[in-house]
Design a protein around this motif. Sequence first.
Motif, PDB file in Angstrom:
ATOM      1  N   VAL A  49       0.826  -1.184  -0.020  1.00 49.24           N
ATOM      2  CA  VAL A  49       0.082  -0.104  -0.004  1.00 49.24           C
ATOM      3  C   VAL A  49       0.708   1.289   0.009  1.00 49.24           C
ATOM      4  O   VAL A  49       0.688   2.296  -0.845  1.00 49.24           O
ATOM      5  N   ARG A  50       1.794   1.251   0.917  1.00 47.28           N
ATOM      6  CA  ARG A  50       2.791   2.319   1.057  1.00 47.28           C
ATOM      7  C   ARG A  50       3.408   2.653  -0.398  1.00 47.28           C
ATOM      8  O   ARG A  50       3.807   3.624  -0.973  1.00 47.28           O
ATOM      9  N   TRP A  51       3.665   1.460  -1.069  1.00 42.81           N
ATOM     10  CA  TRP A  51       4.458   1.725  -2.420  1.00 42.81           C
ATOM     11  C   TRP A  51       3.498   2.255  -3.273  1.00 42.81           C
ATOM     12  O   TRP A  51       3.914   3.019  -4.224  1.00 42.81           O
ATOM     13  N   ALA A  52       2.300   1.498  -3.621  1.00 42.13           N
ATOM     14  CA  ALA A  52       1.352   2.064  -4.502  1.00 42.13           C
ATOM     15  C   ALA A  52       1.262   3.364  -4.259  1.00 42.13           C
ATOM     16  O   ALA A  52       0.985   4.234  -5.390  1.00 42.13           O
ATOM     17  N   LEU A  53       0.925   3.922  -3.056  1.00 37.32           N
ATOM     18  CA  LEU A  53       0.901   5.719  -2.922  1.00 37.32           C
ATOM     19  C   LEU A  53       1.854   6.339  -3.289  1.00 37.32           C
ATOM     20  O   LEU A  53       1.773   7.487  -3.975  1.00 37.32           O
ATOM     21  N   ALA A  54       3.157   5.676  -3.046  1.00 36.83           N
ATOM     22  CA  ALA A  54       4.236   6.631  -3.512  1.00 36.83           C
ATOM     23  C   ALA A  54       4.340   6.420  -4.980  1.00 36.83           C
ATOM     24  O   ALA A  54       5.132   7.445  -5.532  1.00 36.83           O
ATOM     25  N   GLN A  55       4.021   5.605  -5.800  1.00 36.52           N
ATOM     26  CA  GLN A  55       3.899   5.471  -7.047  1.00 36.52           C
ATOM     27  C   GLN A  55       2.739   6.224  -7.731  1.00 36.52           C
ATOM     28  O   GLN A  55       2.583   6.246  -9.085  1.00 36.52           O
ATOM     29  N   LYS A  56       1.919   6.712  -6.964  1.00 38.12           N
ATOM     30  CA  LYS A  56       0.684   7.437  -7.332  1.00 38.12           C
ATOM     31  C   LYS A  56      -0.369   6.486  -8.139  1.00 38.12           C
ATOM     32  O   LYS A  56      -0.908   6.910  -8.962  1.00 38.12           O
ATOM     33  N   ILE A  57      -0.034   5.329  -7.858  1.00 30.12           N
ATOM     34  CA  ILE A  57      -1.143   4.270  -8.496  1.00 30.12           C
ATOM     35  C   ILE A  57      -2.437   4.270  -7.452  1.00 30.12           C
ATOM     36  O   ILE A  57      -3.554   4.144  -8.423  1.00 30.12           O
ATOM     37  N   ALA A  58      -2.314   4.436  -6.705  1.00 33.52           N
ATOM     38  CA  ALA A  58      -3.587   4.574  -5.551  1.00 33.52           C
ATOM     39  C   ALA A  58      -3.669   5.692  -4.871  1.00 33.52           C
ATOM     40  O   ALA A  58      -2.903   6.299  -4.686  1.00 33.52           O
ATOM     41  N   ARG A  59      -4.905   6.102  -4.529  1.00 31.54           N
ATOM     42  CA  ARG A  59      -4.920   7.266  -3.626  1.00 31.54           C
ATOM     43  C   ARG A  59      -5.841   6.939  -2.313  1.00 31.54           C
ATOM     44  O   ARG A  59      -7.054   6.230  -2.334  1.00 31.54           O
ATOM     45  N   ASP A  60      -5.820   7.858  -1.483  1.00 33.73           N
ATOM     46  CA  ASP A  60      -6.644   7.738  -0.368  1.00 33.73           C
ATOM     47  C   ASP A  60      -6.813   6.600   0.215  1.00 33.73           C
ATOM     48  O   ASP A  60      -7.658   6.171   0.710  1.00 33.73           O
ATOM     49  N   LEU A  61      -5.789   5.729   0.241  1.00 33.73           N
ATOM     50  CA  LEU A  61      -5.590   4.418   0.777  1.00 33.73           C
ATOM     51  C   LEU A  61      -4.885   4.708   2.352  1.00 33.73           C
ATOM     52  O   LEU A  61      -3.762   5.538   2.289  1.00 33.73           O
ATOM     53  N   SER A  62      -5.167   3.974   3.321  1.00 34.48           N
ATOM     54  CA  SER A  62      -4.412   4.224   4.587  1.00 34.48           C
ATOM     55  C   SER A  62      -4.223   2.769   5.106  1.00 34.48           C
ATOM     56  O   SER A  62      -5.245   1.916   4.956  1.00 34.48           O
ATOM     57  N   PHE A  63      -3.255   2.434   5.812  1.00 33.08           N
ATOM     58  CA  PHE A  63      -3.005   1.262   6.391  1.00 33.08           C
ATOM     59  C   PHE A  63      -2.041   1.487   7.931  1.00 33.08           C
ATOM     60  O   PHE A  63      -1.450   2.445   7.907  1.00 33.08           O
ATOM     61  N   PRO A  64      -2.642   0.746   8.751  1.00 30.78           N
ATOM     62  CA  PRO A  64      -2.248   1.055  10.147  1.00 30.78           C
ATOM     63  C   PRO A  64      -0.616   0.646   9.907  1.00 30.78           C
ATOM     64  O   PRO A  64      -0.182  -0.283   9.776  1.00 30.78           O
TER      65      PRO A  64
END
Length: 65
Positions: free
Chosen positions: A16-31
Amino acid sequence: MTSDDVRHRREAGHFVRWALAQKIARDLSFPAVRWNGPSQAMDDEARWATARRLLHDDTLKSEDR
């Protein structure tokens, strides 16, 4: 992903952190997983002491050694 019996929680968090950094995903959060490792770099003597302990301390589990 928050239940105690879920598998691969840690890997999913990395993804999830990788996908956010690559701008593949938006508005995801993970504990976040708290890491209780060292807070600073070890000096040479501490590193050698740890190596000696891992080699010679039979009270440690073999997977950790």
